[in-house]
Design a protein around this motif. Structure first.
Motif, short mmCIF file in Angstrom:
data_model
loop_
_atom_site.label_atom_id
_atom_site.label_comp_id
_atom_site.label_asym_id
_atom_site.label_seq_id
_atom_site.Cartn_x
_atom_site.Cartn_y
_atom_site.Cartn_z
N UNK A 144 7.99 39.24 -2.94
CA UNK A 144 6.91 40.21 -3.01
C UNK A 144 6.54 40.70 -1.62
N UNK A 145 6.21 41.99 -1.57
CA UNK A 145 5.73 42.60 -0.33
C UNK A 145 4.40 43.25 -0.66
N UNK A 146 3.34 42.69 -0.12
CA UNK A 146 2.00 43.14 -0.48
C UNK A 146 1.42 44.08 0.57
N UNK A 147 0.57 45.01 0.13
CA UNK A 147 -0.09 45.91 1.08
C UNK A 147 -1.18 45.18 1.86
N UNK A 148 -1.67 45.82 2.91
CA UNK A 148 -2.73 45.22 3.72
C UNK A 148 -4.01 45.06 2.92
N UNK A 149 -4.26 46.00 2.01
CA UNK A 149 -5.45 45.95 1.17
C UNK A 149 -5.08 45.44 -0.22
#
Length: 225
Positions: A10-15
């Motif tokens: 998984x690659x999550x956004x900063x927010x």
């Protein structure tokens, strides 16, 4: 992640995420193969899209001498009309459906979820996306083809008839010839789907021009809210 779900990168956004892209890899690859593409998409820094790159199960692949590798389904023949093991396609599509439903359960609505896939993974993205019973944000079918196109009309759900579908292929692809991708596109058009066809001067891979078009597609169907 729940034990019943496919494992994934998984690659999550900063927010906090309010949208999701579920992206399936090709034969013999893993979720790690496409994960680096997120940084190349050059999405706005304040985007809120979570990327999930699931790992296909390991299974023997007939055309590779029965060698076990990550595969969404067995490929029993080089004959393009019968190369996909249909039961395996349905099984993997069901596992991807569980990933979608898990994201929905975690608060991301179906209309903010995009399905993407390359080669074998594209077969699964098309198969599940066209049969899913809630409207999705979009579908990306990259360097791929359609399993049992003659059964689409009978099996598809009407929820995603108007969902944007990005179909793309390399003109020099010797693994999955471009005519197969174009055949899938034509079946989609004949069945009234909202799809576009894109070709690139490349082989069985992705290129910068395609990445730029993918970025634009993602930004269009998953706009900032």
């Amino acid at each position: 992640m729940p034990d019943s779900l496919l494992p994934y990168v998984e690659v999550n956004p900063a927010q906090e995420a309010d949208a999701c892209v579920i992206w399936m890899h090709g034969l013999g690859d893993s979720g790690h193969g496409f994960a680096p593409i997120v940084s190349q998409l050059a999405l706005p820094q304040n985007h809120r899209i979570r990327f999930i790159f699931p790992h296909a199960p390991e299974r023997p692949v007939t055309i590779n001498g029965g060698m076990r590798m990550r595969a969404w389904y067995d490929i029993k023949s080089m004959d393009f009309n019968s190369r996909a093991d249909v039961s395996g396609v349905f099984e993997s599509a069901s596992q991807v459906r569980q990933l979608i439903q898990d994201e929905i359960a975690n608060g991301i609505p179906a209309q903010r979820i995009l399905l993407a896939g390359f080669s074998q993974g594209g077969v699964i993205a098309l198969h599940e996306g066209l049969r899913f019973d809630q409207r999705l944000a979009g579908i990306m079918a990259l360097s791929t083809y359609m399993c049992e196109p003659e059964k689409l009309a009978a099996q598809a759900h009407t929820a995603n008839t108007s969902t944007p579908i990005f179909v793309a292929h390399g003109e020099q692809d010797e693994v999955v010839p471009a005519f197969l991708g174009n055949a899938a596109y034509k079946v989609l058009k004949e069945n009234g789907y909202n799809c576009t066809w894109h070709t690139y001067t490349m082989q069985h891979n992705v290129c910068l021009a395609e990445i730029n078009d993918i970025s634009a597609f993602i930004s269009r169907v998953l706009p900032l809210q």
